[in-house]
Design a protein around this motif. Structure first.
Motif, short mmCIF file in Angstrom:
data_model
loop_
_atom_site.label_atom_id
_atom_site.label_comp_id
_atom_site.label_asym_id
_atom_site.label_seq_id
_atom_site.Cartn_x
_atom_site.Cartn_y
_atom_site.Cartn_z
N VAL A 69 4.85 67.03 46.43
CA VAL A 69 5.49 68.07 45.62
C VAL A 69 4.47 69.06 45.07
CG1 VAL A 69 7.46 66.61 45.04
CG2 VAL A 69 5.46 66.62 43.53
N ASP A 70 3.25 69.02 45.65
CA ASP A 70 2.18 69.96 45.29
C ASP A 70 1.75 69.84 43.84
OD1 ASP A 70 2.25 71.12 47.92
OD2 ASP A 70 4.03 72.25 47.32
N LYS A 71 1.64 68.59 43.38
CA LYS A 71 1.21 68.34 42.01
C LYS A 71 0.05 67.34 42.00
CE LYS A 71 4.34 70.55 39.39
NZ LYS A 71 4.02 71.48 38.29
N ASN A 72 -0.93 67.61 41.15
CA ASN A 72 -1.98 66.64 40.87
C ASN A 72 -1.51 65.82 39.68
OD1 ASN A 72 -4.33 65.22 40.73
ND2 ASN A 72 -5.55 66.87 39.85
N ILE A 73 -1.07 64.60 39.94
CA ILE A 73 -0.34 63.85 38.91
C ILE A 73 -1.18 62.74 38.28
CG2 ILE A 73 1.85 64.31 40.09
CD1 ILE A 73 1.76 61.25 40.84
N THR A 74 -0.67 62.26 37.16
CA THR A 74 -1.21 61.07 36.51
C THR A 74 -0.29 59.89 36.81
OG1 THR A 74 -2.16 62.36 34.70
CG2 THR A 74 -1.79 60.01 34.30
N THR A 75 -0.85 58.80 37.30
CA THR A 75 -0.04 57.60 37.55
C THR A 75 -0.18 56.65 36.37
OG1 THR A 75 -1.84 56.49 38.73
CG2 THR A 75 -0.31 57.81 40.05
N ILE A 76 0.93 56.08 35.97
CA ILE A 76 0.96 55.16 34.83
C ILE A 76 1.50 53.82 35.31
CG2 ILE A 76 1.86 54.75 32.51
CD1 ILE A 76 2.35 57.81 32.35
N SER A 77 0.67 52.81 35.27
CA SER A 77 1.10 51.46 35.66
C SER A 77 1.69 50.78 34.44
CB SER A 77 -0.09 50.65 36.21
OG SER A 77 -0.59 51.24 37.38
N ALA A 78 2.99 50.62 34.43
CA ALA A 78 3.68 50.05 33.28
C ALA A 78 3.52 48.54 33.26
CB ALA A 78 5.16 50.40 33.32
N PRO A 79 3.21 47.95 32.12
CA PRO A 79 3.20 46.49 32.00
C PRO A 79 4.59 45.93 32.32
CG PRO A 79 2.24 47.52 30.06
CD PRO A 79 2.88 48.61 30.84
N SER A 80 4.64 44.68 32.74
CA SER A 80 5.91 44.07 33.13
C SER A 80 6.97 44.19 32.04
CB SER A 80 5.69 42.59 33.47
OG SER A 80 4.83 42.45 34.57
N PHE A 81 6.59 43.92 30.79
CA PHE A 81 7.58 43.91 29.72
C PHE A 81 8.14 45.32 29.50
CE2 PHE A 81 3.96 45.34 27.24
CZ PHE A 81 4.51 46.18 26.28
N LEU A 82 7.30 46.34 29.69
CA LEU A 82 7.74 47.71 29.48
C LEU A 82 8.69 48.15 30.59
CD1 LEU A 82 7.52 50.23 27.73
CD2 LEU A 82 5.55 50.95 29.10
N LEU A 83 8.39 47.74 31.82
CA LEU A 83 9.27 48.08 32.93
C LEU A 83 10.64 47.42 32.76
CD1 LEU A 83 8.92 49.74 35.58
CD2 LEU A 83 8.69 47.56 36.76
N LYS A 84 10.64 46.18 32.31
CA LYS A 84 11.91 45.48 32.10
C LYS A 84 12.68 46.10 30.94
CE LYS A 84 10.24 41.13 34.06
NZ LYS A 84 9.91 39.71 33.84
N LEU A 85 11.95 46.55 29.92
CA LEU A 85 12.61 47.23 28.79
C LEU A 85 13.22 48.54 29.27
CD1 LEU A 85 13.14 47.19 25.73
CD2 LEU A 85 10.98 48.42 25.42
N ALA A 86 12.49 49.27 30.11
CA ALA A 86 13.00 50.53 30.65
C ALA A 86 14.25 50.29 31.49
CB ALA A 86 11.93 51.21 31.48
N ALA A 87 14.29 49.15 32.18
CA ALA A 87 15.45 48.83 33.01
C ALA A 87 16.70 48.65 32.16
CB ALA A 87 15.18 47.56 33.81
N PHE A 88 16.56 47.97 31.03
CA PHE A 88 17.71 47.82 30.13
C PHE A 88 18.15 49.18 29.60
CE2 PHE A 88 16.27 43.35 29.89
CZ PHE A 88 17.50 42.72 30.06
N GLY A 89 17.17 50.04 29.32
CA GLY A 89 17.50 51.37 28.82
C GLY A 89 18.23 52.19 29.87
N ASP A 90 17.79 52.09 31.13
CA ASP A 90 18.44 52.84 32.20
C ASP A 90 19.87 52.36 32.38
OD1 ASP A 90 18.56 54.77 34.17
OD2 ASP A 90 17.70 53.50 35.73
N ARG A 91 20.07 51.05 32.27
CA ARG A 91 21.42 50.51 32.39
C ARG A 91 22.32 51.04 31.28
NH1 ARG A 91 24.28 48.51 36.35
NH2 ARG A 91 23.00 46.69 36.81
N ILE A 92 21.79 51.12 30.06
CA ILE A 92 22.59 51.62 28.93
C ILE A 92 22.92 53.10 29.11
CG2 ILE A 92 22.50 52.13 26.45
CD1 ILE A 92 20.80 49.57 26.14
N ILE A 93 21.92 53.88 29.56
CA ILE A 93 22.10 55.33 29.66
C ILE A 93 22.95 55.72 30.87
CG2 ILE A 93 20.89 57.52 30.04
CD1 ILE A 93 18.53 56.27 28.48
N ARG A 94 22.64 55.14 32.04
CA ARG A 94 23.33 55.58 33.26
C ARG A 94 24.37 54.59 33.77
NH1 ARG A 94 18.85 58.17 37.28
NH2 ARG A 94 17.75 56.20 36.97
#
Length: 307
Positions: A226-251
């Protein structure tokens, strides 16, 4: 005048199914394709209205067919039972239809997640489906794709959207294999005829990159697409799982990062077993992932899914 063989296919309206349908048509087959909803007319395709839990529609799908390609499956569900219904019971139903219609050739599209059934309900259901196919006494071949991407893919769209903002949130450090949907469709099509070196085999396929892709390297490759020089963020396991619950609530049902998916995303090794690659005389990947990602970004832009 020779008559083209009839190939029965489930999941033809999905991401992998659409690409496979195109390849089958190009190969000269006539296809009978299962669908829940009305579809546009297509040369050499007969749409059969029904579902995997409707045995009568499966009989109509499979009658006089030479082979079955089973792609349909559930990748996102609220609980274990829903995964079992879609992936295990659905596979049992199409296997019964194969036997009832005296069809021997059966190509089953599984998932690399079946190697680790204890990580997720999805992986467990795919592993159970594999067992059903493996004990079916049919002339079967199974394919375990890794992460699939390409034009039309909805699963990785969020990664491209993040990349446009200059960052990508990734699972914890690890490696994964990838495959372009068109390369996968070519493999599936190549497996339709019975092959001595493919019968009763489980193939794992990828883009040909030994050792797969480190998550951060793959993230930066999306950035380049996409022609971007990006920053990659490796999320800890607990944060990814927390984000998953959030995505389920939102979408809700449209959530892409579900708690079940997070459970297997945090696994550090989703690289294929190279000893299970198909032989080169049967199939080889043709699309490099870097080029494939650029083509995917171009497709997203065409349809205004990304800027």
């Amino acid at each position: 005048m020779s008559v083209s063989p009839i190939i029965a296919i489930t999941g033809a309206t999905g991401f992998v199914g659409r690409a496979t349908l195109k390849r089958l048509i190009e190969a000269g087959y006539h296809i009978r394709a299962l669908t829940r909803s009305n579809q546009d007319k297509c040369d050499n395709v007969t749409w059969v209205k029904g579902a995997l839990d409707d045995q009568q529609s499966l009989h109509s799908l499979c009658e006089n067919a030479s082979a079955i390609i089973h792609i349909a499956g559930v990748v996102n569900a609220p609980n274990r039972k829903a995964f079992e219904t879609g992936n295990v019971e659905g596979t049992a139903a199409i296997l019964k239809a194969a036997r009832d219609n005296h069809i021997k050739r059966f190509v089953h599209i599984s998932s690399l997640s079946a190697r680790e059934p204890n990580l997720s309900h999805y992986g467990a259901s795919k592993a159970k489906a594999e067992k059903l196919v493996g004990t079916s006494l049919l002339d079967w071949t199974m394919v375990r794709p890794p992460a699939i991407y390409g034009p039309g893919d909805m699963e990785m769209l969020d990664l491209f959207k993040m990349a446009q903002k200059g960052y990508i949130l990734l699972p914890p450090k690890g490696r994964a294999s990838l495959i372009h949907v068109d390369d996968l469709a070519r493999l599936i099509t190549a497996l339709v005829p019975s092959h001595e070196d493919a019968t009763a085999q489980i193939f794992e396929c990828d883009d040909g990159v030994d050792g797969g892709w480190q998550h951060d390297v793959f993230g930066r490759a999306i950035g380049m697409a996409v022609d971007k020089n990006i920053t990659t963020i490796s999320a800890p396991s607990f944060l990814l799982k927390l984000a998953a619950f959030g995505d389920r609530i939102i979408r809700g049902k449209k959530a892409k990062l579900t708690p079940d998916r997070a459970n297997y995303l945090v696994h550090p090794d989703w690289v294929i077993d190279t000893t299970k690659r198909p032989s080169a005389n049967l199939w080889e990947p043709q699309i490099t992932t870097r080029q494939g990602l650029k083509d995917t970004a171009r497709w997203y832009r065409k349809y205004e899914w990304i800027d």
